[in-house]
Motif scaffolding. Structure first.
Motif, PDB file in Angstrom:
ATOM      1  N   PRO A 210       0.814  -1.217   0.000  1.00  0.00           N
ATOM      2  CA  PRO A 210       0.000   0.000   0.000  1.00  0.00           C
ATOM      3  C   PRO A 210       0.851   1.272   0.000  1.00  0.00           C
ATOM      4  CG  PRO A 210       0.138  -0.851   2.219  1.00  0.00           C
ATOM      5  CD  PRO A 210       1.010  -1.737   1.360  1.00  0.00           C
ATOM      6  N   GLN A 211       0.194   2.363  -0.233  1.00  0.00           N
ATOM      7  CA  GLN A 211       0.875   3.662  -0.202  1.00  0.00           C
ATOM      8  C   GLN A 211       0.160   4.618   0.740  1.00  0.00           C
ATOM      9  OE1 GLN A 211       1.193   6.975  -3.400  1.00  0.00           O
ATOM     10  NE2 GLN A 211       2.806   5.540  -3.886  1.00  0.00           N
ATOM     11  N   HIS A 212       0.882   5.671   1.139  1.00  0.00           N
ATOM     12  CA  HIS A 212       0.394   6.570   2.191  1.00  0.00           C
ATOM     13  C   HIS A 212      -0.944   7.239   1.877  1.00  0.00           C
ATOM     14  CE1 HIS A 212       4.716   6.526   1.465  1.00  0.00           C
ATOM     15  NE2 HIS A 212       4.830   6.332   2.750  1.00  0.00           N
ATOM     16  N   GLY A 213      -1.069   7.698   0.642  1.00  0.00           N
ATOM     17  CA  GLY A 213      -2.318   8.356   0.273  1.00  0.00           C
ATOM     18  C   GLY A 213      -2.546   9.721   0.889  1.00  0.00           C
ATOM     19  N   PHE A 214      -1.467  10.393   1.288  1.00  0.00           N
ATOM     20  CA  PHE A 214      -1.654  11.785   1.730  1.00  0.00           C
ATOM     21  C   PHE A 214      -2.245  12.573   0.567  1.00  0.00           C
ATOM     22  CE2 PHE A 214       2.797  10.817   0.755  1.00  0.00           C
ATOM     23  CZ  PHE A 214       2.955  11.507  -0.430  1.00  0.00           C
ATOM     24  N   LEU A 215      -3.034  13.594   0.892  1.00  0.00           N
ATOM     25  CA  LEU A 215      -3.755  14.256  -0.193  1.00  0.00           C
ATOM     26  C   LEU A 215      -2.927  15.294  -0.943  1.00  0.00           C
ATOM     27  CD1 LEU A 215      -7.522  14.873   0.395  1.00  0.00           C
ATOM     28  CD2 LEU A 215      -6.342  13.011  -0.710  1.00  0.00           C
ATOM     29  N   GLU A 216      -1.949  15.871  -0.270  1.00  0.00           N
ATOM     30  CA  GLU A 216      -1.148  16.887  -0.959  1.00  0.00           C
ATOM     31  C   GLU A 216       0.043  16.213  -1.637  1.00  0.00           C
ATOM     32  OE1 GLU A 216       1.834  20.643  -0.025  1.00  0.00           O
ATOM     33  OE2 GLU A 216       1.673  18.948   1.325  1.00  0.00           O
ATOM     34  N   PRO A 217       0.111  16.246  -2.954  1.00  0.00           N
ATOM     35  CA  PRO A 217       1.265  15.641  -3.621  1.00  0.00           C
ATOM     36  C   PRO A 217       2.558  16.356  -3.229  1.00  0.00           C
ATOM     37  CG  PRO A 217      -0.472  16.153  -5.196  1.00  0.00           C
ATOM     38  CD  PRO A 217      -0.836  16.830  -3.909  1.00  0.00           C
ATOM     39  N   HIS A 218       3.685  15.646  -3.349  1.00  0.00           N
ATOM     40  CA  HIS A 218       4.978  16.276  -3.072  1.00  0.00           C
ATOM     41  C   HIS A 218       5.107  17.553  -3.887  1.00  0.00           C
ATOM     42  CE1 HIS A 218       6.765  12.663  -1.244  1.00  0.00           C
ATOM     43  NE2 HIS A 218       6.088  11.994  -2.144  1.00  0.00           N
ATOM     44  N   THR A 219       5.581  18.583  -3.248  1.00  0.00           N
ATOM     45  CA  THR A 219       5.828  19.842  -3.950  1.00  0.00           C
ATOM     46  C   THR A 219       7.049  20.508  -3.349  1.00  0.00           C
ATOM     47  OG1 THR A 219       3.464  20.193  -4.267  1.00  0.00           O
ATOM     48  CG2 THR A 219       4.854  22.077  -4.565  1.00  0.00           C
ATOM     49  N   ALA A 220       7.863  21.086  -4.194  1.00  0.00           N
ATOM     50  CA  ALA A 220       9.005  21.850  -3.693  1.00  0.00           C
ATOM     51  C   ALA A 220       9.177  23.097  -4.533  1.00  0.00           C
ATOM     52  CB  ALA A 220      10.267  21.006  -3.750  1.00  0.00           C
ATOM     53  N   VAL A 295       8.331  22.550  -8.421  1.00  0.00           N
ATOM     54  CA  VAL A 295       7.984  21.238  -8.967  1.00  0.00           C
ATOM     55  C   VAL A 295       6.847  20.679  -8.120  1.00  0.00           C
ATOM     56  CG1 VAL A 295       8.775  18.878  -9.418  1.00  0.00           C
ATOM     57  CG2 VAL A 295      10.353  20.812  -9.735  1.00  0.00           C
ATOM     58  N   THR A 296       5.722  20.431  -8.741  1.00  0.00           N
ATOM     59  CA  THR A 296       4.588  19.814  -8.050  1.00  0.00           C
ATOM     60  C   THR A 296       4.281  18.493  -8.737  1.00  0.00           C
ATOM     61  OG1 THR A 296       3.667  21.968  -7.467  1.00  0.00           O
ATOM     62  CG2 THR A 296       2.153  20.097  -7.405  1.00  0.00           C
ATOM     63  N   TYR A 297       4.273  17.421  -7.956  1.00  0.00           N
ATOM     64  CA  TYR A 297       3.998  16.111  -8.551  1.00  0.00           C
ATOM     65  C   TYR A 297       2.529  15.970  -8.924  1.00  0.00           C
ATOM     66  CZ  TYR A 297       8.477  13.819  -7.397  1.00  0.00           C
ATOM     67  OH  TYR A 297       9.786  13.441  -7.335  1.00  0.00           O
ATOM     68  N   GLU A 298       2.307  15.266 -10.020  1.00  0.00           N
ATOM     69  CA  GLU A 298       0.970  14.782 -10.316  1.00  0.00           C
ATOM     70  C   GLU A 298       0.710  13.608  -9.371  1.00  0.00           C
ATOM     71  OE1 GLU A 298      -0.991  16.142 -12.565  1.00  0.00           O
ATOM     72  OE2 GLU A 298       0.543  17.521 -13.286  1.00  0.00           O
ATOM     73  N   ARG A 299      -0.527  13.246  -9.202  1.00  0.00           N
ATOM     74  CA  ARG A 299      -0.833  12.105  -8.330  1.00  0.00           C
ATOM     75  C   ARG A 299      -0.113  10.842  -8.823  1.00  0.00           C
ATOM     76  NH1 ARG A 299      -1.390  11.226  -3.375  1.00  0.00           N
ATOM     77  NH2 ARG A 299      -2.402  13.264  -3.391  1.00  0.00           N
ATOM     78  N   SER A 300      -0.056  10.661 -10.131  1.00  0.00           N
ATOM     79  CA  SER A 300       0.605   9.454 -10.661  1.00  0.00           C
ATOM     80  C   SER A 300       2.075   9.427 -10.241  1.00  0.00           C
ATOM     81  CB  SER A 300       0.497   9.422 -12.189  1.00  0.00           C
ATOM     82  OG  SER A 300       1.048  10.610 -12.733  1.00  0.00           O
TER      83      SER A 300
END
Ligand code: FES
Ligand code: FES
Lengths: 798, 161
Positions: A210-220, A295-300
């Motif tokens: 499984p994966q964490h599923g936090f709602l905010e994608p990684h962003t820097a 850089v903001t990740y897409e959910r994928s």
């Protein structure tokens, strides 16, 4: 003496107790800020939509970064041609792996990740190049223009196959056998103990991916200033200082030229517990163009880069004597590391330490290995290293109880540890209310009355668990204090607390304000918390391993000593009483003997600061270091100190389920939980952590699993196909905080963020067994598995 | 290929130049600068981007901006009262601990508002049903439901616009 006036439903003094003779810590008048259910300090901004997350930020001249990802799970990178992308109007820079070849990783000894792939890719979706452009659309267009030539290699997706075929395919050249790390720990004489056992059982257990599923994608967001050479990074991370150090290694910039700032963080659960390519790519691109880059990740991309829970393939053998006392445990664990090491060594040895609590186990053997595969890397995920072995152990105990003809509750109570327990691996538990947890959850749920007596299809199951609190282990390779806190008191800002701890949504800023207010005798609303910034706040290891409340609590207490002393001395002169007879509470300083002699707290602050300037207190926390040894022989054991911590939290869950025998669907109807989190600093937050934990792992037990096809391609990198629990799946939840106070801990606190995920898998699995008489050893338990098992059962019986 | 359109957001008209394929969420967040609306998935699966369009909850990440002309769009920023005090739903989320990381919160509150506007007295089952498109990974939902129920009480007692 209810605490109504403070808005709390928590009454630390049980009804009917006479305050005389009650230990001071249970005298609720002693705490006015700690133990109160107060709203989060950050909640109003969040409900208004005003809280700023990294992805909400733009800076003047900011460019947008995107990462090109590999369509192969294992392939040699033969050639990358960026020329066409560079020519596209609006493209500002293109980055390839060769420009930042330094390896990073949270465990320094095994660091093997690079920002972008260098010579080969090891999982589907690994980054191979990055682009900065004037807008996201242009950046995406540019990614398509980057031409990459790959030479596909055999793809290894199963750890056993990976070990077997290591002679023909190596995922990392320097890891023979495709083994990232392996270890053995032996305590006592396991074989002899088994030979003397009356009941012995061995089973295999397999957990999912499984994966964490936090709602905010990684962003820097990174902003490099070419003139000063200063790099400022805003990032959605749980570990500002680990990130800081990794950035320094990769960028080859000294740490004092890098500043990490945390805006609001949209959840982490371990998934932001190490650096990510988003941060590196943003920094490197920004340095190339001298402009800020986000850089903001897409959910994928969040799915591709994973760092979720390790699938574990476990063999567990347990032996009990005639009376049901656990005599020996033999645990063999093969963990699926995915492509890169990350937290791997730590997770592996955590699983080993899980055998030693919350039961007394005199003889333990552990053999484990973490194996590379061509999957998106696994890492830290809520309850790291605990969830998988807890599933195995608590289910096996249920089977052993059945073998003995006793209730699992009886067996678990009999073996449960108590305060002052030293495990055979030298883990020391100063305080435990584990038995109270078992008792509370069992009594409140009616477990004993219901178990085995519900109609077919309905069932009840229980399980216990524990987790570390305030971890004793550091990966910082430096024995400096794990947390430092600076508190400033003056007439300008009142109380300001500086600590770079990361509030990732768990509410640590509020809890730190409560603890500081308690110690200083003011109100939590008076405390301004300056957290999550490596330049403003003092050092903190980060938000992981359920360490923050304990660690920051200890540091806060220390920081307040000098401040209180100075204010008391000042007030003493003003009131004409001895400083050591003064009490500070609710913004007043008064003599404990002549309570009429009092003055407002701010008067003392004013008097002190007008002569001396701001009042500053420093505090820090270093956990006690205990050796990882076999207590019987006294020999050192590799990795045995991983899992040591200053104290431990405990919990128990009882799950009630309904299995639809037609569709195979499992409905979790009710969960009764009881937890020992020490003093609940903010009981409302504790409940929130526990409720969130329960649903988190209901998802992990029943629905969540990342799927890859035979070529390693990710099949469900989105929230549509990767199913997490919605409100419809939420059971009735009765969570109970048991009366607990650890006298060795600051304010008596322990953890609550990860302990409550531990019992969920086994409690549910045990409940399903009670409902339909089938035991499951693999997760997640899907409707198909239920239907198949029911059919097989019918055939066997029929 | 850009065209100028007018969007009515939180009672104010904004003129924006958009491409026909521009999504409402991007226009709201990037062009207009109202970043309270969150993007958790961008694919219509998490509900974080929920806004109200003519009172109905809609996922702004799968909605074309040009299709929203002439409609009334409400975002999380449009909820607080004129004096800056919180809308009862917002207050209730704060008081009941229904907010942890807060990333789901704007969408959750907008969906809740649509529900209470339509049905000021929902049963827990109705709340669950209506909010099942909004994922929250932090709270386990219990406190969110409590917050909505408590807000419904205030709603029916005091009456809210
Ligand atoms: S961002 Fe629109 S539904 Fe997830
Ligand atoms: S509060 Fe974090 S996702 Fe809901």
């Amino acid at each position: 003496m209810s605490q109504k006036d403070t808005g709390s439903k928590w009454n630390l003094t049980p009804q009917g107790w006479n305050l005389e003779g009650v230990p001071a810590y249970q005298d609720q008048t002693r705490y006015t800020q700690v133990g109160r259910s107060v709203p989060r300090v950050d909640a109003p901004a969040k409900v208004k939509g005003e809280a700023v997350y990294t992805g909400d930020m733009t800076l003047p001249g900011m460019a947008y970064g995107k990462i090109k990802r590999s369509p192969y799970a294992h392939a040699i990178l033969k050639k990358i041609d960026i020329s066409k992308a560079q020519e596209l109007p609006g493209v500002l820079a293109v980055l390839t792996g060769a420009e930042a070849p330094n390896r990073w990783g949270i465990v320094p000894q095994t660091a093997n990740e690079t920002v972008l792939a260098l010579d080969k890719v090891r999982f589907y979706g690994e980054g191979v190049a990055a682009v900065a452009a004037i807008d996201e659309e242009t950046a995406e267009e540019a990614l398509d223009l980057i031409e990459v030539e790959y030479e596909p290699l055999p793809v290894l997706l199963d750890p056993f196959e990976s070990m077997e075929r290591a002679h023909e395919v190596l995922i990392h050249e320097d890891s023979p056998g495709n083994i990232m790390h392996q270890g053995e720990q032996v305590y006592g004489d396991v074989d002899k103990a088994f030979s003397e056992c009356a009941y012995v059982l061995e089973r295999e257990f397999h957990t999912n991916y499984p994966q964490h599923g936090f709602l905010e994608p990684h962003t820097a967001l990174a902003s490099y200033d070419p003139q000063s050479g200063q790099m400022h990074v805003w990032s959605s991370t749980q570990v500002p200082h680990y990130l800081h150090r990794q950035l320094s290694i990769v960028l080859e910039i000294p740490m004092n030229k890098i500043r990490v700032t945390l805006p609001t963080i949209g959840g982490g659960f371990g998934g932001k517990g190490e650096a990510s390519s988003a941060e590196f790519a943003a920094c490197l691109l920004s340095r190339k163009i001298g402009r800020p880059v986000r850089v903001t990740y897409e959910r994928s991309e969040v799915f591709y880069t994973n760092k979720g829970r390790h699938p574990a393939h476990m063999k567990l053998k347990m032996g009990l004597d005639q009376d049901g006392y656990i005599k020996a445990v033999d645990f063999d664990n093969t963990m699926d590391k995915g492509a890169y090491s990350g937290w791997g060594v730590v997770v592996l040895f955590y699983t080993a330490s899980m055998m030693h609590l919350p039961y007394k186990v005199p003889n333990v053997r552990f053999r484990g290995r973490s194996v590379y595969t061509n999957k998106p890397s696994t890492g830290a995920m809520r309850g790291l290293g605990g969830v998988q072995p807890r599933f195995a152990m608590e289910c096996l105990l249920d089977e052993l109880a059945e073998m003995m003809g006793v209730s699992p509750y009886e067996l678990k109570m009999k073996n449960a540890i108590e305060s002052g327990h030293t495990a055979v691996n030298n883990m020391f538990v100063p305080h435990s209310e584990y038995k109270k947890c078992l008792q509370t959850a069992v009594e409140k749920s009616g477990y004993l009355e219901k178990r085995g007596r519900l109609p077919f299809g309905k069932g009840i199951g229980m399980a216990g668990g524990y987790y570390i609190s305030g971890t004793a282990y550091t990966l910082y390779q430096n024995y400096k204090p794990h947390t430092s806190v600076m508190i400033r008191v003056d007439t300008e800002a009142g109380v300001t607390l500086f600590c770079a701890a990361a509030d990732i949504g768990q509410g640590s800023n509020t809890v730190m304000a409560q603890m500081a207010a308690e110690e200083l005798g003011v109100f939590y609303e008076d405390v301004h918390v300056q957290a999550g910034d490596t330049e403003i706040g003092a050092f903190d290891l980060g938000s992981f391993a359920s360490r923050l409340t304990y660690a920051s609590g200890a540091a806060i207490k220390m920081a307040c000593v000098e401040i209180n002393q100075k204010l008391k001395e000042t007030a003493a002169g003003m009131l004409g009483v001895r400083a050591d007879q003064l009490v500070i509470k609710k913004r007043e300083i008064y003599s404990m003997y002549e309570t009429k002699k009092r003055l407002p707290w701010e008067k003392a602050v004013e008097a002190y600061t007008s002569i001396n300037g701001s009042l500053v207190g420093l505090g820090n926390f270093s956990p006690p270091r205990r050796k990882g040894i076999d207590m019987i022989s006294g020999n050192r054991v590799q990795g045995a100190n991983i899992g040591h911590s200053p104290t431990y939290g405990f919990s128990c869950q009882v799950h009630e389920v309904e299995v639809d025998v037609e569709t195979g669907r499992i409905y979790v109807k009710k969960v009764t939980e009881a937890g020992d989190c020490g003093t609940p600093v903010n009981p409302m937050s504790v409940e929130g952590q526990v409720e969130g934990s329960i649903l988190f792992n209901i998802g992990g037990c029943l629905y969540e699993d990342q799927k890859l096809d035979a070529s390693g391609k990710h099949l469900n990198p989105n929230f549509h196909d990767y199913k997490m629990p919605t409100m419809m799946e939420m059971p009735e939840m009765d969570t109970n905080i048991v009366e607990s106070y650890d006298p060795t801990a600051p304010f008596g606190v322990k953890e609550t963020g990860e302990g409550a995920v531990q019992p969920t898998f086994p409690a549910l699995v045990n409940a399903i067994y009670d409902a339909i008489g089938v035991r499951f050893y693999s997760l997640p338990i899907t409707p198909e598995m239920i239907l198949k098992a029911l059919k097989e059962k019918k055939e066997k019986e029929g | 290929m850009k065209q100028l359109i007018e969007l009515n957001i939180n009672g104010r008209n904004y003129e924006v130049a958009v491409n026909p394929r521009d999504l409402l969420i991007d226009v709201i967040r990037k062009k207009i600068g109202l970043t309270g609306t969150k993007k958790g998935c961008g694919e219509g699966d998490c509900g974080a981007c929920t806004v109200l369009i003519d009172g109905k909850p809609e996922l702004s990440c799968i909605k074309l901006a040009i299709a929203c002309q002439g409609q009334k769009i409400t975002t999380i920023e449009g909820l607080a009262q004129e004096d800056g005090s919180l809308h009862p739903l917002q207050q209730s989320f704060v008081d009941h601990g229904a907010v942890q990381c807060g990333f789901c919160t704007p969408g959750m509150i907008m969906s809740s508002k649509a529900l209470l506007d339509r049905n000021p007295n929902p049963s827990p089952q109705e709340i669950k049903h209506e909010l099942s498109g909004n994922i929250c990974r932090c709270t386990g939902y219990k406190k969110i439901i409590e917050a909505v129920e408590a807000a419904a009480k205030v709603w029916s007692q005091e009456g809210v616009k």
